[in-house]
Design a protein around this motif. Structure first.
Motif, short mmCIF file in Angstrom:
data_model
loop_
_atom_site.label_atom_id
_atom_site.label_comp_id
_atom_site.label_asym_id
_atom_site.label_seq_id
_atom_site.Cartn_x
_atom_site.Cartn_y
_atom_site.Cartn_z
N PHE A 185 -1.21 -1.17 4.83
CA PHE A 185 -1.89 -1.78 3.65
C PHE A 185 -1.11 -1.03 2.26
O PHE A 185 -0.64 -1.35 0.68
CB PHE A 185 -2.53 -2.46 3.28
N ARG A 186 -1.73 0.45 2.11
CA ARG A 186 -1.23 0.59 0.97
C ARG A 186 0.08 1.40 1.41
O ARG A 186 0.43 1.00 -0.61
CB ARG A 186 -1.88 2.15 1.41
N LEU A 187 1.15 1.69 1.79
CA LEU A 187 2.51 1.46 1.80
C LEU A 187 2.87 -0.36 0.92
O LEU A 187 4.39 -0.15 0.63
CB LEU A 187 3.24 1.32 2.84
N LEU A 188 2.38 -0.78 1.72
CA LEU A 188 2.56 -2.61 1.09
C LEU A 188 2.22 -2.24 -0.08
O LEU A 188 3.50 -2.56 -1.38
CB LEU A 188 2.23 -3.45 1.70
N SER A 189 1.00 -1.29 -1.06
CA SER A 189 0.87 -2.13 -2.06
C SER A 189 1.81 -1.17 -3.37
O SER A 189 1.96 -1.26 -4.39
CB SER A 189 -0.51 -0.96 -2.43
N GLU A 190 2.53 -0.22 -2.35
CA GLU A 190 3.05 1.09 -3.35
C GLU A 190 4.65 0.77 -3.27
O GLU A 190 5.47 1.49 -3.45
CB GLU A 190 3.21 2.81 -2.55
N ARG A 191 4.86 -0.89 -2.60
CA ARG A 191 6.27 -1.12 -2.22
C ARG A 191 7.32 0.20 -1.67
O ARG A 191 8.70 -0.29 -1.21
CB ARG A 191 7.22 -1.12 -3.89
N LYS A 192 6.79 0.37 -0.86
CA LYS A 192 7.74 0.81 0.41
C LYS A 192 7.67 0.23 1.31
O LYS A 192 8.44 0.42 2.80
CB LYS A 192 7.03 2.54 0.84
N ALA A 193 7.82 -1.05 1.43
CA ALA A 193 7.58 -1.74 3.00
C ALA A 193 7.69 -3.08 2.15
O ALA A 193 6.85 -3.55 1.21
CB ALA A 193 7.32 -1.59 3.91
N ASP A 194 8.22 -4.43 3.52
CA ASP A 194 8.33 -5.42 2.33
C ASP A 194 6.91 -6.41 2.98
O ASP A 194 6.16 -7.32 2.56
CB ASP A 194 9.45 -6.34 2.85
N PHE A 195 6.92 -5.98 4.34
CA PHE A 195 5.94 -6.77 5.79
C PHE A 195 5.00 -5.98 6.20
O PHE A 195 6.01 -4.88 7.39
CB PHE A 195 6.37 -7.99 5.95
N TYR A 196 3.89 -5.93 6.91
CA TYR A 196 3.33 -5.13 7.47
C TYR A 196 3.49 -6.53 9.13
O TYR A 196 2.08 -7.70 8.70
CB TYR A 196 1.97 -4.70 7.46
N ILE A 197 3.22 -6.39 10.02
CA ILE A 197 3.33 -7.18 11.76
C ILE A 197 2.41 -6.56 12.01
O ILE A 197 2.37 -5.10 12.87
CB ILE A 197 4.56 -7.31 11.93
N ASN A 198 1.52 -7.14 12.27
CA ASN A 198 0.17 -7.21 13.52
C ASN A 198 -0.04 -8.07 14.24
O ASN A 198 -0.01 -9.74 13.50
CB ASN A 198 -0.47 -6.20 13.28
N ASP A 199 -1.08 -8.40 14.83
CA ASP A 199 -1.67 -9.57 15.44
C ASP A 199 -3.02 -9.59 14.66
O ASP A 199 -3.82 -9.42 13.70
CB ASP A 199 -2.72 -9.01 17.09
N ALA A 200 -3.14 -11.25 14.34
CA ALA A 200 -4.40 -11.92 13.57
C ALA A 200 -5.13 -10.88 13.09
O ALA A 200 -6.06 -10.08 11.52
CB ALA A 200 -4.97 -13.09 13.49
N SER A 201 -6.64 -9.94 14.00
CA SER A 201 -7.04 -9.46 13.71
C SER A 201 -7.29 -8.06 13.01
O SER A 201 -8.28 -8.21 12.41
CB SER A 201 -7.97 -9.33 15.10
N GLU A 202 -6.09 -7.43 13.27
CA GLU A 202 -5.11 -6.43 12.24
C GLU A 202 -5.54 -6.83 10.94
O GLU A 202 -5.83 -5.78 9.32
CB GLU A 202 -4.92 -5.61 13.25
N MET A 203 -5.20 -7.68 10.31
CA MET A 203 -5.48 -8.30 8.78
C MET A 203 -6.29 -9.16 8.25
O MET A 203 -6.48 -9.04 6.89
CB MET A 203 -4.47 -9.08 8.96
#
Length: 723
Positions: free
Chosen positions: A176-194
């Protein structure tokens, strides 16, 4: 008597020997092994496991472990560890039980696994983008958690899916840190990890076929324990206790994310919580009405306050909501409409705002609104008391003839009977009404879009006693709504011959109905594509009327982009979207003042700063139109530069979306070839020289290499579509 003494002594000795032997045998029995059996679990808060502020373990697995210990007198003990450690232990078959294991085919062959505990869906998280299908993730920068089976499951189920890049992270927090820094577009994982309700983000469900069973894993020494656990799981499913424990764990986890202070409790105990909502006007996705009743995030939040927190909420649905909103001073407004520059609104926000641009409709054969100013003197139909009515009154006053109707069907009747020239309203209301109206399906079109920047979102008076609580509830409700899914049902009834006959008839009827629905769906898909195309064409023409760019420039840029996308071997869908949406790259110039846009000479630094805002304004304009991430990226990031010196975000290198990098090169080439007020037209050779010189600074070096190979195609496109 003395003759019998040896016999008595012998008997006494024999008894003593027997007692000693008995004692030795009894005390030599092994004592039960009280050594705890570790249950390894990933140390991250979710409904599966979390800690209270006092350090007490809560969640589905703590309850499961306690129940198994109680039933079988086992000594399982939960041991939370980090992701890398639990992965290493599991792969090495280290001693213990493993909680939250995702069951894959390879693991089923090589590991000792329990029966299914529950099913997990694989989802994709992003701060600002959403996708509907796996194909839309093509060329996206994605994150997966290392030592996790999600990546393996996605690759096996979708073998043709390719990502631009894959980066493995140690924890979800890092993702989530990398997403907020726009270093990635999506984090993919099973629902419980979100389940991170501390921040807002969008959850997509692009893998509907991918539902992974969650099981327990056992080290080889604990193989016998698996049978007991499987018996327990089976009994739990049959009695409904396991499903109930899952639902209660999810509910309690969400409640644990909310802290209710004593002053808040006192206020709720002594005051009614009243909320006012629009009755006859849509503000999707916050609230809208369909044949199922009222829907949207505002309704979800109210339901969550009632169901999760047991709060008493009084809801009042108001006619003429936008008009009433100006007159009333409601302290809590789940639907608040304000100008983006309104500082009072900003101070009271409890959730993200949505850009609010209404659309003009007229008949297909009538002209588009080249400039919204040309609406002056026209007859415009609006819903009585709606935001559209307020907007026209404030922006144009008596220069526009405002015709009000009580409902959308009244507006359609008015335009049919030539009583109005245009309809102004929100996209979701008008499109849903037109789809249900046979006469006007395909007869009306989008004619233009409002230019003033309004936002709509939830608002609470900043000094209200429940401000902090409602902020927490809104974030939690947003998360819960996105994650909500239907659980898989195991239902296999015994079928008699009569039942089979009935089922056969039902299946036949269902097949015929499904065929009919497929025909209707295909028709609706075509209509939706037409609507999408009409929206894009309308925005193109409105933008062209406002700017000095020619239609040929837009066509050429689209052709350059499509050609480069094909040479990069992108998917057909990606190529089509890049070509389709390239024409909207400068749509934000609609919101740039004419004095700057049409200035005959160089811009001052202040004017250039205002001009640069067209990227973010364009992104805001089209956000509510659901055109997708390709359109959003092209509009938002086409002025970013490879070395990070561009705007609006200063993105660098591959952090710039590929479609925006392609558009940047195509746009610069065509701008160089065109004659402008401030410069002469460049020859093809001169334009190539400038672009080659920008390799590694302005442009992606790989795209420059592609341009070197195909630059003559650029010249051919320019010459064939010359102004």
């Amino acid at each position: 008597m003395r003759r019998h003494k040896p016999r008595i002594t012998w008997l006494i000795g024999l008894v003593i020997l027997y007692v000693l032997l008995w004692a030795r045998i009894s005390f030599a029995q092994p004592t039960p092994d009280l050594t705890p059996v570790p249950v390894w679990i990933y140390n991250a808060d979710s409904f599966e496991f979390w800690r209270t502020p006092q350090g007490e373990l809560q969640g589905f697995y703590p309850e499961l472990v306690r129940a198994i210990n109680l039933k079988y007198d086992t000594h399982l003990e939960l041991r939370p560890v980090g992701g890398p450690e639990i992965g290493q232990r599991f792969n090495a078959d280290s001693y213990g039980v493993y909680a939250g294991v995702l069951r894959t085919e390879s693991r089923a062959r090589t590991k000792i696994l329990s029966s299914k505990l529950f099913i997990n869906e694989v989802v994709a998280a992003s701060p600002s983008m959403s996708v509907n299908t796996a194909e839309e993730l093509t060329n996206a920068r994605v994150l997966f958690r290392q030592n996790d089976a999600t990546l393996e499951s996605v690759q096996k189920r979708y073998p043709d899916l390719t990502f631009r890049s894959i980066h493995l992270v140690a924890t979800s927090e890092e993702a989530f840190r990398l997403l907020s820094e726009r270093k990635a577009d999506f984090y993919i994982n099973d629902a419980s990890e979100m389940e991170n309700t501390q921040r807002y983000y969008l959850l997509s469900h692009p893998f509907p076929e991918l539902r992974i069973p969650v099981v327990l894993g056992f080290s080889p020494e604990l193989r016998d324990l698996r049978e007991k656990v499987n018996t327990f799981i089976g009994e739990g499913y049959r009695s409904g206790a396991l499903r109930k424990a899952l639902e209660e764990s999810k509910r309690q986890y969400l409640l644990s994310r909310i802290a209710i202070s004593n002053p808040e409790k006192d206020w709720l105990a002594n005051n009614p919580l009243e909320i006012w909502l629009p009755k006859n006007e849509n503000f999707a996705p916050i609230i809208w009405k369909d044949n199922r009743g009222y829907q949207g995030t505002a309704i979800n939040m109210i339901n969550d306050m009632r169901e999760l927190l047991g709060m008493e909420v009084e809801v009042h649905f108001i006619d003429n909501y936008a008009e009433t909103l100006e007159k009333q001073h409601w302290p809590i407004r789940l639907v608040d409409v304000a100008e983006s520059s309104n500082t009072a609104h900003a101070a009271g926000r409890i959730g993200p705002d949505i850009a609010w641009h209404n659309l003009y409709y007229n008949r297909i054969k009538q002209p588009f609104l080249w400039d919204e100013e040309s609406i002056r003197g026209q007859r415009v139909g609006v819903l009585e008391g709606s935001f559209s009515a307020r907007y026209l009154q404030e922006r144009f006053g008596n220069d526009v003839v405002i015709v009000t109707q009580h409902n959308l069907n009244g507006l359609i009747d008015a335009i049919e009977n030539n009583k109005i020239d245009y309809i102004l309203g929100d996209l979701s209301s008008l499109e849903s009404t037109l789809r249900g109206n046979e006469l006007f399906r395909g007869v009306l079109k989008v004619a233009g879009v409002t230019r003033s920047e309004f936002i709509v979102g939830p608002w609470v008076q900043p000094d209200h006693p429940l401000f902090q609580l409602l902020t927490q509830v809104h974030r939690l409700s947003s998360f819960r709504t996105q994650l909500e899914r239907q659980e898989e049902r195991d239902f296999f009834p015994d079928l008699t011959k009569n039942t089979l006959k009935i089922v056969s008839v039902i299946l036949l009827v269902t097949a015929l109905f499904s065929l009919f629905m497929l025909i209707m769906m295909r028709r609706h898909i075509k209509e939706n594509r037409l609507i999408n195309r009409n929206i894009v064409q309308a925005l193109e023409k409105v933008n062209r009327a406002h700017d000095d760019e020619t239609g040929s420039h837009i066509q050429r840029v689209a052709k350059y982009c499509a050609m480069m996308a094909r040479e990069l071997k992108l998917s057909r869908k990606m190529i089509a979207e890049i070509e389709h949406f390239a024409s909207l790259h400068d749509v934000g110039k609609i919101a740039v003042p004419d004095r700057i846009l049409r200035k005959q000479g160089p811009l001052t630094p202040q004017e250039f700063s205002e001009m640069k805002l067209h990227t973010t304004k364009g992104y805001t304009i089209i956000q509510g139109l659901a055109l997708g991430p390709v359109a959003e990226n092209i509009i938002h990031f086409h002025h970013e530069k490879w070395d990070g010196s561009g705007y609006p975000e200063g993105l660098r290198g591959e952090n710039i979306p590929l479609e925006a990098r392609i558009l940047a090169l195509a746009d610069v080439y065509d701008a160089l070839r065109q004659k402008r007020v401030y410069k002469p037209a460049f020859s093809h050779e001169q334009a190539c020289e400038v672009i080659f010189d920008g390799a590694g600074r302005h442009f992606d070096p790989q795209l420059i290499a592609l341009f070197r190979e195909h630059h003559l195609k650029f010249r051919t496109i320019f010459d064939s579509l010359a102004d």
